[in-house]
Scaffold this motif. Structure first.
Motif, mmCIF file in Angstrom:
data_model
loop_
_atom_site.group_PDB
_atom_site.id
_atom_site.type_symbol
_atom_site.label_atom_id
_atom_site.label_comp_id
_atom_site.label_asym_id
_atom_site.label_seq_id
_atom_site.Cartn_x
_atom_site.Cartn_y
_atom_site.Cartn_z
ATOM 1 N N LEU A 18 0.844 -1.190 0.000
ATOM 2 C CA LEU A 18 0.000 0.000 0.000
ATOM 3 C C LEU A 18 0.883 1.245 0.000
ATOM 4 C CD1 LEU A 18 -2.914 1.145 0.199
ATOM 5 C CD2 LEU A 18 -2.550 1.231 2.670
ATOM 6 N N GLU A 19 0.748 2.071 -1.021
ATOM 7 C CA GLU A 19 1.546 3.290 -1.125
ATOM 8 C C GLU A 19 0.721 4.555 -1.013
ATOM 9 O OE1 GLU A 19 3.988 3.295 -4.600
ATOM 10 O OE2 GLU A 19 5.016 1.454 -4.037
ATOM 11 N N TRP A 20 -0.589 4.473 -1.258
ATOM 12 C CA TRP A 20 -1.416 5.665 -1.278
ATOM 13 C C TRP A 20 -2.750 5.355 -0.609
ATOM 14 C CZ3 TRP A 20 -3.055 8.444 -6.455
ATOM 15 C CH2 TRP A 20 -3.749 9.604 -6.158
ATOM 16 N N LEU A 21 -3.074 6.135 0.413
ATOM 17 C CA LEU A 21 -4.331 5.976 1.120
ATOM 18 C C LEU A 21 -5.021 7.327 1.163
ATOM 19 C CD1 LEU A 21 -6.289 4.258 2.806
ATOM 20 C CD2 LEU A 21 -4.890 4.835 4.817
ATOM 21 N N SER A 22 -6.213 7.404 0.608
ATOM 22 C CA SER A 22 -6.997 8.634 0.628
ATOM 23 C C SER A 22 -8.276 8.405 1.415
ATOM 24 C CB SER A 22 -7.340 9.090 -0.792
ATOM 25 O OG SER A 22 -8.139 10.264 -0.725
ATOM 26 N N LEU A 23 -8.421 9.182 2.472
ATOM 27 C CA LEU A 23 -9.633 9.163 3.286
ATOM 28 C C LEU A 23 -10.246 10.563 3.323
ATOM 29 C CD1 LEU A 23 -8.312 6.968 6.219
ATOM 30 C CD2 LEU A 23 -9.793 6.266 4.342
ATOM 31 N N ALA A 24 -9.979 11.343 2.308
ATOM 32 C CA ALA A 24 -10.453 12.726 2.247
ATOM 33 C C ALA A 24 -11.977 12.779 2.279
ATOM 34 C CB ALA A 24 -9.937 13.395 0.975
ATOM 35 N N ALA A 25 -12.477 13.792 2.969
ATOM 36 C CA ALA A 25 -13.908 14.094 3.032
ATOM 37 C C ALA A 25 -14.747 12.913 3.523
ATOM 38 C CB ALA A 25 -14.407 14.578 1.673
ATOM 39 N N ASN A 26 -14.257 12.233 4.547
ATOM 40 C CA ASN A 26 -14.988 11.113 5.122
ATOM 41 C C ASN A 26 -15.439 11.370 6.555
ATOM 42 O OD1 ASN A 26 -15.236 8.660 3.360
ATOM 43 N ND2 ASN A 26 -13.099 9.204 3.008
ATOM 44 N N ALA A 27 -15.186 12.557 7.074
ATOM 45 C CA ALA A 27 -15.591 12.915 8.445
ATOM 46 C C ALA A 27 -15.117 11.880 9.463
ATOM 47 C CB ALA A 27 -17.110 13.100 8.526
ATOM 48 N N ILE A 28 -13.880 11.436 9.320
ATOM 49 C CA ILE A 28 -13.399 10.362 10.198
ATOM 50 C C ILE A 28 -13.049 10.842 11.601
ATOM 51 C CG2 ILE A 28 -12.647 8.877 8.333
ATOM 52 C CD1 ILE A 28 -9.814 9.810 8.806
ATOM 53 N N GLY A 29 -12.604 12.062 11.763
ATOM 54 C CA GLY A 29 -12.327 12.611 13.082
ATOM 55 C C GLY A 29 -11.030 12.129 13.711
ATOM 56 N N ASP A 30 -10.663 12.802 14.785
ATOM 57 C CA ASP A 30 -9.406 12.533 15.490
ATOM 58 C C ASP A 30 -9.302 11.108 16.029
ATOM 59 O OD1 ASP A 30 -8.611 15.113 15.056
ATOM 60 O OD2 ASP A 30 -8.619 15.716 17.161
ATOM 61 N N ALA A 31 -10.370 10.599 16.610
ATOM 62 C CA ALA A 31 -10.315 9.274 17.234
ATOM 63 C C ALA A 31 -10.004 8.192 16.206
ATOM 64 C CB ALA A 31 -11.630 8.971 17.943
ATOM 65 N N ALA A 32 -10.594 8.272 15.031
ATOM 66 C CA ALA A 32 -10.334 7.267 13.997
ATOM 67 C C ALA A 32 -8.899 7.356 13.496
ATOM 68 C CB ALA A 32 -11.308 7.427 12.838
ATOM 69 N N VAL A 33 -8.378 8.561 13.358
ATOM 70 C CA VAL A 33 -6.983 8.707 12.921
ATOM 71 C C VAL A 33 -6.046 8.186 14.005
ATOM 72 C CG1 VAL A 33 -5.172 10.361 12.302
ATOM 73 C CG2 VAL A 33 -7.449 10.583 11.315
ATOM 74 N N ALA A 34 -6.366 8.444 15.260
ATOM 75 C CA ALA A 34 -5.543 7.926 16.357
ATOM 76 C C ALA A 34 -5.548 6.396 16.376
ATOM 77 C CB ALA A 34 -6.038 8.474 17.687
ATOM 78 N N ASP A 35 -6.680 5.784 16.038
ATOM 79 C CA ASP A 35 -6.759 4.319 15.960
ATOM 80 C C ASP A 35 -5.994 3.786 14.745
ATOM 81 O OD1 ASP A 35 -8.334 4.146 18.211
ATOM 82 O OD2 ASP A 35 -10.214 3.901 17.110
ATOM 83 N N LEU A 36 -6.071 4.497 13.653
ATOM 84 C CA LEU A 36 -5.471 4.055 12.393
ATOM 85 C C LEU A 36 -3.956 4.257 12.340
ATOM 86 C CD1 LEU A 36 -5.793 3.117 9.429
ATOM 87 C CD2 LEU A 36 -6.225 5.514 8.845
ATOM 88 N N ALA A 37 -3.465 5.355 12.878
ATOM 89 C CA ALA A 37 -2.060 5.746 12.725
ATOM 90 C C ALA A 37 -1.047 4.660 13.098
ATOM 91 C CB ALA A 37 -1.781 7.033 13.498
ATOM 92 N N PRO A 38 -1.209 3.937 14.213
ATOM 93 C CA PRO A 38 -0.214 2.912 14.547
ATOM 94 C C PRO A 38 -0.151 1.767 13.534
ATOM 95 C CG PRO A 38 -1.539 3.458 16.467
ATOM 96 C CD PRO A 38 -2.197 4.102 15.282
#
Length: 86
Positions: A18-38
């Motif tokens: 996986l080289e490119w991940l786009s989650l633009a305009a999905n209203a994912i919020g801080d909590a989802a990014v914090a879960d995803l980042a690791p």
């Protein structure tokens, strides 16, 4: 993603090509990014998180993630401010 846990996306760590991940305009919020980042890996080259109402918590999670191969990070149109830059 706010309505459901981002478990499917967190499996990205199991996608070594996986080289490119786009989650633009999905209203994912801080909590989802914090879960995803690791789960993100060093082979990721492009990450697009524009238009998601992200703030300091998401920025901190991304800063701590293993994104050494990242070449483009798109965070425009979020709620990032000076606190997120520290």
């Amino acid at each position: 993603l706010q309505r459901a846990r981002p478990d499917a996306l967190m499996a990205a760590a199991g996608l070594p090509n996986l080289e490119w991940l786009s989650l633009a305009a999905n209203a994912i919020g801080d909590a989802a990014v914090a879960d995803l980042a690791p789960s993100l890996h060093a082979g990721l080259r492009r990450l697009d998180l524009e238009h998601n109402r992200l703030a300091a918590k998401a920025a901190g999670a991304l800063a701590a993630a293993n994104l050494t191969g990242l070449r483009r990070l798109r965070l425009a149109h979020n709620l990032l401010n000076d606190e997120a830059a520290i």
